[in-house]
Write a protein that holds these residues in place. Structure first.
Motif, short mmCIF file in Angstrom:
data_model
loop_
_atom_site.label_atom_id
_atom_site.label_comp_id
_atom_site.label_asym_id
_atom_site.label_seq_id
_atom_site.Cartn_x
_atom_site.Cartn_y
_atom_site.Cartn_z
N MET A 1 -15.25 -1.12 43.13
CA MET A 1 -16.23 -1.59 42.17
C MET A 1 -17.34 -0.56 42.06
O MET A 1 -18.07 -0.31 43.01
CB MET A 1 -16.77 -2.94 42.63
CG MET A 1 -17.80 -3.51 41.77
SD MET A 1 -18.28 -5.01 42.60
CE MET A 1 -18.98 -5.95 41.45
N SER A 2 -17.46 0.03 40.90
CA SER A 2 -18.49 1.05 40.72
C SER A 2 -19.55 0.56 39.75
O SER A 2 -19.32 -0.33 38.94
CB SER A 2 -17.86 2.35 40.21
OG SER A 2 -17.32 2.13 38.93
N ILE A 3 -20.70 1.16 39.84
CA ILE A 3 -21.82 0.80 38.97
C ILE A 3 -21.84 1.74 37.79
O ILE A 3 -21.74 2.96 37.94
CB ILE A 3 -23.14 0.88 39.76
CG1 ILE A 3 -23.12 -0.13 40.90
CG2 ILE A 3 -24.33 0.65 38.84
CD1 ILE A 3 -24.32 -0.05 41.81
N ASP A 4 -22.01 1.19 36.60
CA ASP A 4 -22.10 1.98 35.37
C ASP A 4 -23.56 2.37 35.17
O ASP A 4 -24.32 1.68 34.49
CB ASP A 4 -21.58 1.18 34.19
CG ASP A 4 -21.69 1.92 32.87
OD1 ASP A 4 -21.93 3.15 32.89
OD2 ASP A 4 -21.54 1.27 31.82
#
Length: 161
Positions: A1-4
């Motif tokens: 899960m990455s942050i945009d």
């Protein structure tokens, strides 16, 4: 899960467009609320709260490009204000409609005695009632000739002489 990160910080609209939309909506809301009818300065009943919430939601529609034009938002706000005015006018001009358009007053205290059925009807505790009475400088319920929950949500109090 990455942050945009770019989605968080990079605007999807041009900053000038955001500024212009915000300015137009603010000035339109200011004009509508400033020059609209002022029935009860400082008193907000349930209908007033409904209008404020609807106006806030309608105005929000014009703030972002994906929601629609500024003109549509202003027309929507004016529509809400128009119907609020029409209902107020009908209450004032057509007495037969008042009982339909406004909640009748409910007696909470009569001749120094609390009316338990009225408190149950409004889910109001005696402690809450006493708090309202204290705000009107009443220390003991026996000092109250009449206390009513008015149609706009205020509690009116007549003290014994």
């Amino acid at each position: 899960m990455s942050i945009d990160w770019s989605g968080i910080f990079v605007p999807s609209l041009g900053l000038l467009e955001v500024f212009v939309r915000g300015t137009i909506i603010y000035l339109a809301m200011f004009a509508i609320l400033r020059f609209g009818a002022r029935r009860q300065a400082g008193q907000f009943g349930p209908a007033d709260l409904l209008v404020i919430v609807l106006i806030a939601d309608a105005a929000q529609n014009g703030l972002g490009k994906e929601y629609g034009s500024v003109t549509e938002a202003i027309v929507l706000v004016l529509t809400i204000v128009f119907w609020e005015y029409v209902i107020d006018w009908l209450k004032w001009r057509v007495p037969a409609l008042r009982s339909v358009l406004t909640a009748p007053p409910l007696t909470l205290v009569e001749n120094g005695r609390v009316v338990p059925a009225a408190l149950r009807h409004e889910s109001l505790t005696e402690d809450e009632l006493m708090g309202q009475l204290r705000e009107r400088e009443v220390e003991d319920v026996r000092d109250v000739k009449l206390a009513r929950l008015e149609g706009d949500g205020r509690i009116s109090v007549l003290k014994n002489k």
